[in-house]
Scaffold this active site. Sequence first.
Site, PDB file in Angstrom:
ATOM      1  N   THR A  22      17.196  27.785  55.405  1.00 41.20           N
ATOM      2  CA  THR A  22      15.866  27.335  55.799  1.00 41.20           C
ATOM      3  C   THR A  22      15.495  27.689  57.244  1.00 41.20           C
ATOM      4  O   THR A  22      16.385  27.867  58.068  1.00 41.20           O
ATOM      5  CB  THR A  22      15.911  25.804  55.628  1.00 41.20           C
ATOM      6  OG1 THR A  22      16.097  25.551  54.250  1.00 41.20           O
ATOM      7  CG2 THR A  22      14.711  25.083  56.122  1.00 41.20           C
ATOM      8  N   GLU A  53      22.094  20.627  53.392  1.00 37.30           N
ATOM      9  CA  GLU A  53      21.969  20.141  52.017  1.00 37.30           C
ATOM     10  C   GLU A  53      20.928  19.025  51.955  1.00 37.30           C
ATOM     11  O   GLU A  53      21.130  17.925  52.488  1.00 37.30           O
ATOM     12  CB  GLU A  53      23.324  19.632  51.539  1.00 37.30           C
ATOM     13  CG  GLU A  53      23.338  19.394  50.054  1.00 37.30           C
ATOM     14  CD  GLU A  53      24.666  18.833  49.607  1.00 37.30           C
ATOM     15  OE1 GLU A  53      25.661  19.579  49.581  1.00 37.30           O
ATOM     16  OE2 GLU A  53      24.714  17.632  49.292  1.00 37.30           O
ATOM     17  N   ARG A 106      12.988  20.885  41.608  1.00 36.63           N
ATOM     18  CA  ARG A 106      13.747  20.162  42.643  1.00 36.63           C
ATOM     19  C   ARG A 106      12.981  20.193  43.979  1.00 36.63           C
ATOM     20  O   ARG A 106      12.487  21.217  44.412  1.00 36.63           O
ATOM     21  CB  ARG A 106      15.111  20.819  42.817  1.00 36.63           C
ATOM     22  CG  ARG A 106      16.009  20.160  43.874  1.00 36.63           C
ATOM     23  CD  ARG A 106      16.023  20.950  45.162  1.00 36.63           C
ATOM     24  NE  ARG A 106      17.028  20.441  46.101  1.00 36.63           N
ATOM     25  CZ  ARG A 106      17.105  20.836  47.367  1.00 36.63           C
ATOM     26  NH1 ARG A 106      16.272  21.724  47.845  1.00 36.63           N
ATOM     27  NH2 ARG A 106      18.022  20.334  48.166  1.00 36.63           N
ATOM     28  N   ILE A 107      12.904  19.056  44.623  1.00 34.12           N
ATOM     29  CA  ILE A 107      12.296  18.972  45.954  1.00 34.12           C
ATOM     30  C   ILE A 107      13.388  18.560  46.930  1.00 34.12           C
ATOM     31  O   ILE A 107      14.132  17.608  46.672  1.00 34.12           O
ATOM     32  CB  ILE A 107      11.120  17.973  45.943  1.00 34.12           C
ATOM     33  CG1 ILE A 107       9.968  18.562  45.108  1.00 34.12           C
ATOM     34  CG2 ILE A 107      10.656  17.657  47.363  1.00 34.12           C
ATOM     35  CD1 ILE A 107       8.813  17.627  44.873  1.00 34.12           C
ATOM     36  N   GLY A 108      13.502  19.291  48.030  1.00 36.28           N
ATOM     37  CA  GLY A 108      14.528  18.992  49.027  1.00 36.28           C
ATOM     38  C   GLY A 108      13.968  18.163  50.171  1.00 36.28           C
ATOM     39  O   GLY A 108      12.924  17.517  50.053  1.00 36.28           O
ATOM     40  N   ASP A 109      14.667  18.217  51.281  1.00 35.74           N
ATOM     41  CA  ASP A 109      14.263  17.425  52.449  1.00 35.74           C
ATOM     42  C   ASP A 109      13.141  18.090  53.254  1.00 35.74           C
ATOM     43  O   ASP A 109      12.390  17.407  53.954  1.00 35.74           O
ATOM     44  CB  ASP A 109      15.456  17.252  53.395  1.00 35.74           C
ATOM     45  CG  ASP A 109      15.947  18.615  53.884  1.00 35.74           C
ATOM     46  OD1 ASP A 109      16.432  19.409  53.048  1.00 35.74           O
ATOM     47  OD2 ASP A 109      15.808  18.909  55.094  1.00 35.74           O
ATOM     48  N   THR A 147      18.055  21.119  58.684  1.00 37.64           N
ATOM     49  CA  THR A 147      18.468  22.124  57.712  1.00 37.64           C
ATOM     50  C   THR A 147      19.845  21.781  57.174  1.00 37.64           C
ATOM     51  O   THR A 147      20.666  21.188  57.883  1.00 37.64           O
ATOM     52  CB  THR A 147      18.489  23.534  58.341  1.00 37.64           C
ATOM     53  OG1 THR A 147      19.140  24.419  57.416  1.00 37.64           O
ATOM     54  CG2 THR A 147      19.233  23.570  59.661  1.00 37.64           C
TER      55      THR A 147
END
Length: 326
Positions: free
Chosen positions: A196, A248, A224-227, A246
């Site tokens: 990222t 997981e 899927r949505i990440g942070d 950045t």
Amino acid sequence: MGGWAIAVHGGAGVDPNLPAQRQEEAKRLLTHCLHLGISALRSSLPAIDVVELVVRELETDPLFNSGRGSALTEKGRVEMEASIMDGPKRRCGAVSGLTTVKNPVSLARLVMEKSPHSYLAFEGAEEFARQQGVETVENAYFITEENVGMLQLAKDANTIMFDYRIPTDTCSGAAGTIDSPLQMNGLPISLYSQETVGCVVVDAQGRCAAATSTGGLMNKMSGRIGDSPLIGAGTYACDICAISCTGEGEAIIRGTLAREVAAVMEYKGLDLQDAIDYVIKERLDEGKAGLIAVSNDGKVGYGFNTTGMFRGCATEDGFMEVGIWE
Ligand code: ASP
């Protein structure tokens, strides 16, 4: 007032065997982006404009995992996400599930400024992009040959790719394009997914802003949505600081990492670097992530507990640094 400061990242969790040439390319791009930000700051652009400008540049270059060069979903497509936050008024915008928008960070900014909401996703976000007339391209534009090979490696290893935890012996790819774990079409590749991008800025008026953009994790589930688009998790800015994370995403979400740095500064009275160190130690699982941050007094800081983090920073007094490892 401590003058302006800027930091940029190209992701945490770096392959320890990353070829030297790739390291040089990453450092060159980070340096270029820092210079872009510095000249914008010298021209008195507000922090929010500078973070957008720098992240757009990173999205346009395929080297890191955002915009062109985004990681692929299990279905082999890109679903990009981004967020932006303007510290002084805590205004924010975020987008997820983008498949055609060339510069997701700019759509996030439009959500912040031109919609009544702070977060749009998937079809609705794409529709909004068309209404706003932002540049769109075919999904294929974002997909690089290298990432097609990486997706195959991730599928062969039956994993969602992140950082250095994939043992090399599970990665001897069966895919036709992969000659060996370190080769694709005769060229060296990293066994690990690119990461990222993000930028944080405090301008000469002490205004802080942050932006983060990503394709997410390689071989992620569709949807899927990440942070990265989650305000408070991957991105946060307020009147005292700005943070971009950045690593997981699931671990960053659990730790509400970005907001936690601001909260520790606000409630515990720690200075920027102490707050970062505290949050990395106390709120983050080992080996999972990193972050960059600035504070309204012109300080810049970073921290990570992965093998490395592509990063660079500069301050008004002439300090400038670009690095990957500890
Ligand atoms: N945090 C991003 C995500 O989980 C990935 C990264 O930072 O590389 O989507």
